[in-house]
Design an enzyme around this catalytic site. Structure first.
Site, PDB file in Angstrom:
ATOM      1  N   GLY A  33       0.837  -1.199   0.000  1.00 64.11           N
ATOM      2  CA  GLY A  33       0.000   0.000   0.000  1.00 64.11           C
ATOM      3  C   GLY A  33       0.864   1.239   0.000  1.00 64.11           C
ATOM      4  N   VAL A  40       3.584   1.139   2.715  1.00 65.27           N
ATOM      5  CA  VAL A  40       3.417   0.007   3.620  1.00 65.27           C
ATOM      6  C   VAL A  40       3.873  -1.253   2.895  1.00 65.27           C
ATOM      7  CG1 VAL A  40       1.801  -1.296   5.033  1.00 65.27           C
ATOM      8  CG2 VAL A  40       1.469   1.157   4.721  1.00 65.27           C
ATOM      9  N   ASP A 143      -9.098  11.656   9.380  1.00 64.70           N
ATOM     10  CA  ASP A 143      -9.049  11.214   7.987  1.00 64.70           C
ATOM     11  C   ASP A 143      -9.848   9.926   7.820  1.00 64.70           C
ATOM     12  OD1 ASP A 143      -6.437  10.484   5.515  1.00 64.70           O
ATOM     13  OD2 ASP A 143      -8.407  11.406   5.309  1.00 64.70           O
TER      14      ASP A 143
END
Lengths: 311, 129, 249
Positions: A33, A40, A143
């Site tokens: 990711g 990640v 977020d």
């Protein structure tokens, strides 16, 4: 000189970009990711022989403090809905990293597309529980969006990417850049003013997405008061509207209140956000207690039969 | 409200109405009219006992179907006892008129205690002693 | 200009960008060798795709460009404050090609110093499919071929490092798994490599890890050699290795 095919070139490029963890106990395997602040990777902890996820800043010098703050936020929150942090540090090339448990599952919106509205709302309740837990410890997420929520195979929910998280009691630290994601960011957040209600707004936007897809559902969920479509969804729309009110003073004061109203809707009770007309109330009570009402009518019908039988 | 207590209350309330319904099903029977108070008291006590037993069972089962089945069984069984007692005291037995409503009321209490009664609190133990 | 064997290179890396302006002719020549090694394919691809020249013309123009760049010292005029080195090379190429350069002005084939061992046939084969369609623009091809050359250079460097370190099997494993592996119908497993190379799976894992670390360092080294400043290096690395500037907010 060796000639490299396009495929080989692509593979070597991604491999060359892998951070150097040779001085640590972790082996990096592949990228899984990429976010605004870092990448990640799936990796392996050699000491404990287990898979881990490793988040690394994109480039030396970039976002080191922010990544460290994110790791500290996660380390301070022990909750089933928040991924556990195992380790953190700096690489020889200056990049910062932290190591966390690997999260398996699918994105929240992907799971939501495959289940009934009632199940979506139950998943949503778990997300609210996680966020409320963080708020109780003075941490805002800022977020929240479907892409930052994973659902495991057993319906377990994980809220990820606390990169923008900040202490609600720390107003002195301003948000120095445009934070959040359009469509989920509260209006006041763009001005740098945030509190728990900013996360309420984002949760309202997520809830709106869950409700918007309900017309695609094939059947209603049995055993709950939740209908599949139509007029009975008005209370849920009202919940969304209150959660996403422009003025924070018109929203739910906290995530727990939002979650409680959603639970009332799922259980077939009246919700705070909606003033229902009498006929709708009767219809709702009838839906919620339909089985009990049917049984009582069956009793009365049986009584009437016995009256005529006895004569 | 816990399941046994809900069963007790619901069984009692339904028992009152069930007893009063004798006036509707046998309006011209002087014995019924004369003994209506006793009928209602008996019906209420039967309802309370039925509800208590069904509520106790609902606390121990995870299955709605078994809760309902048990309610039906207890409702019919206690109603049968009442009918037998009537017969033994020389009164007409009214088996169906008592057992059928008794069974349905048992189903109602079985469903209601399972669905609306508060679940028993779970004891949790920590790993560290 | 020395013909130079493009496969040979110094084990120690100096900044090519600085060396092309060096007073030492040997250093300048080595720097130009490095530039030719890294840039001949992107230059050739650019001439074929952007200027639609036939293979023979494009080969001549490629040779001519580098020869003139060396003789006239175009590339020594590079100013890091204005653009990246890669962009500067392309600009010089555009300027060179835009002159009305017909065959009469070109040196006859076979005359003048020639750059040896440039595999134009291979480059043509690679370009053929893309020239038929309109897929891809010449600028992105220039960048892609530059990246390919950079990585090929890093592979050659890794080969030398493995030989110097007494780890020929590390290079062998690297070639089979990371270079040939992506194109193979079935990628070899570590167990298969261990069997073929006569070592344990753990040894294969360790050798590959060492080779990859060394390769990574070589790639970054190669990028750095063609950058004048740290900032340009970071920007080029982000651009070439997949991370985009938008990722570093």
């Amino acid at each position: 000189m060796t000639w490299l095919s396009d495929r080989a070139l692509g593979h070597l490029k991604s491999m060359a970009d892998l951070p150097d963890f040779s001085a640590t106990r972790y082996d990096i395997e592949e990228e899984i990711g990429r976010g605004g602040m870092g990448i990640v990777f799936r990796g392996r902890d050699r000491e404990l022989a287990r898979e881990v996820a490793v988040k690394v800043t994109t480039w030396p010098g970039a976002d080191v403090d922010r990544l460290r703050d994110e790791a500290r936020v996660l380390a301070a929150l022990e909750h089933p809905g928040i991924v556990a942090v195992h380790d953190a540090g700096r690489l020889p090339d200056g990049r910062a990293y932290y190591v966390m448990a690997i999260v398996r599952g699918e994105r929240f919106d992907e799971r939501a597309a495959r289940v009934t509205l009632a199940d979506r709302l139950r998943l949503f309740d778990r997300v609210c529980d996680t966020v409320a837990f963080a708020h109780a410890r003075g941490i805002l997420h800022l977020d929240l969006k479907p892409a930052n929520i994973m659902v495991g195979p057993y319906g377990d929910v994980r809220v990820l990417d606390w990169g923008l998280a900040r202490l609600g009691s720390d107003p002195g630290r301003p948000i120095t850049h445009m934070a959040g994601t359009e469509g989920y960011m509260a209006p006041e957040q763009a001005r740098g003013i945030v509190d728990e209600r900013s996360d309420v707004y984002a949760l309202g936007a997520i809830l709106r997405g869950l409700v918007a897809a309900e017309s695609a559902l094939p059947s209603r969920d049995r055993g709950s008061g939740v209908p599949a479509t139509g007029r009975p969804l008005r209370p849920l729309h009202s919940i969304v509207m209150r959660a996403m009110a422009e003025d924070p003073t018109n929203r739910y004061a906290d995530v727990a209140s939002l979650a409680a109203d959603v639970r009332r809707f799922v259980d077939g009770h009246a919700v705070d956000a909606y003033r229902e007309p009498a006929l709708e109330r009767i219809a709702r009570v009838g839906r919620t207690y339909r089985t009990a009402i049917a049984l009582v009518f069956a009793y009365l019908a049986m009584r009437i039969v016995l009256i005529f039988w006895g004569r | 409200m816990s399941k046994p207590v809900l069963g007790l209350v619901l069984g009692g309330v339904l028992g009152v109405f069930d007893g009063l319904s004798a006036l509707v099903s046998a309006p011209n029977d002087p014995a019924v009219r004369a003994g209506i108070v006793g009928i209602v008291i008996g019906s209420t006590m039967k309802g309370v006992l039925t509800g208590l037993i069904i509520g106790w069972f609902a606390k121990r089962t995870q299955s709605l179907a078994s809760g309902i089945a048990f309610g039906l069984l207890v409702g019919v069984a206690l109603a049968a006892c009442v009918s037998l007692m009537q017969k033994m005291s020389g009164q007409p037995a009214y088996y169906w008129q008592i057992m059928l409503p008794g069974g349905i009321l048992g189903i109602i209490v079985g469903y209601a205690t399972f669905t609306y009664g508060a679940p028993a609190p779970r004891l949790t133990r920590t790993a560290q002693s | 200009m020395t013909a130079g064997h493009p496969d040979a290179f110094p084990l120690t890396r100096h900044s090519v960008v600085r060396a092309i302006a060096s007073a030492d002719p040997e250093a300048r020549a080595q720097a130009y060798d490095a530039i030719i090694r890294s840039y001949w394919r992107p230059v050739y691809a650019y001439i074929r795709m952007r200027w639609r020249r036939d293979p023979a013309d494009a080969q001549d123009l490629t040779q001519e460009f580098f020869t003139r760049a060396f003789e006239k010292e175009y590339l020594a005029r590079y100013d890091a404050s204005k653009a990246r080195f890669r962009t500067f090379v392309r600009t010089c190429l555009e300027a060179f090609l835009s002159k009305d350069y017909d065959a009469a002005h070109r040196r006859k084939r076979g005359g003048g110093a020639r750059i040896e061992s440039l595999d134009f046939a291979r480059a043509d084969a690679d370009l053929a499919a893309h020239l038929r369609s309109d897929a891809g623009d010449p600028e992105s091809w220039f960048r892609r071929e530059w990246t390919r050359a950079l990585f090929a250079d890093a592979v050659a460097r890794l080969h030398a490092e493995c030989d110097a370190a007494g780890r020929p099997q590390a290079f062998e494993a690297f070639v089979r798994y990371d270079i040939d592996g992506p194109d193979a119908p079935v990628r070899p497993t570590y167990a298969a490599l261990a069997r073929d190379l006569g070592m344990s799976v753990t040894d294969v894992t360790n050798q590959l890890a060492w080779a990859r670390r060394t390769f990574r360092a070589g790639v970054l080294d190669a990028i750095r050699a063609f950058c004048a400043t740290d900032e340009e290096f970071r920007a080029e690395a982000r651009d070439l290795l997949g991370a985009t500037p938008e990722d570093a907010r």
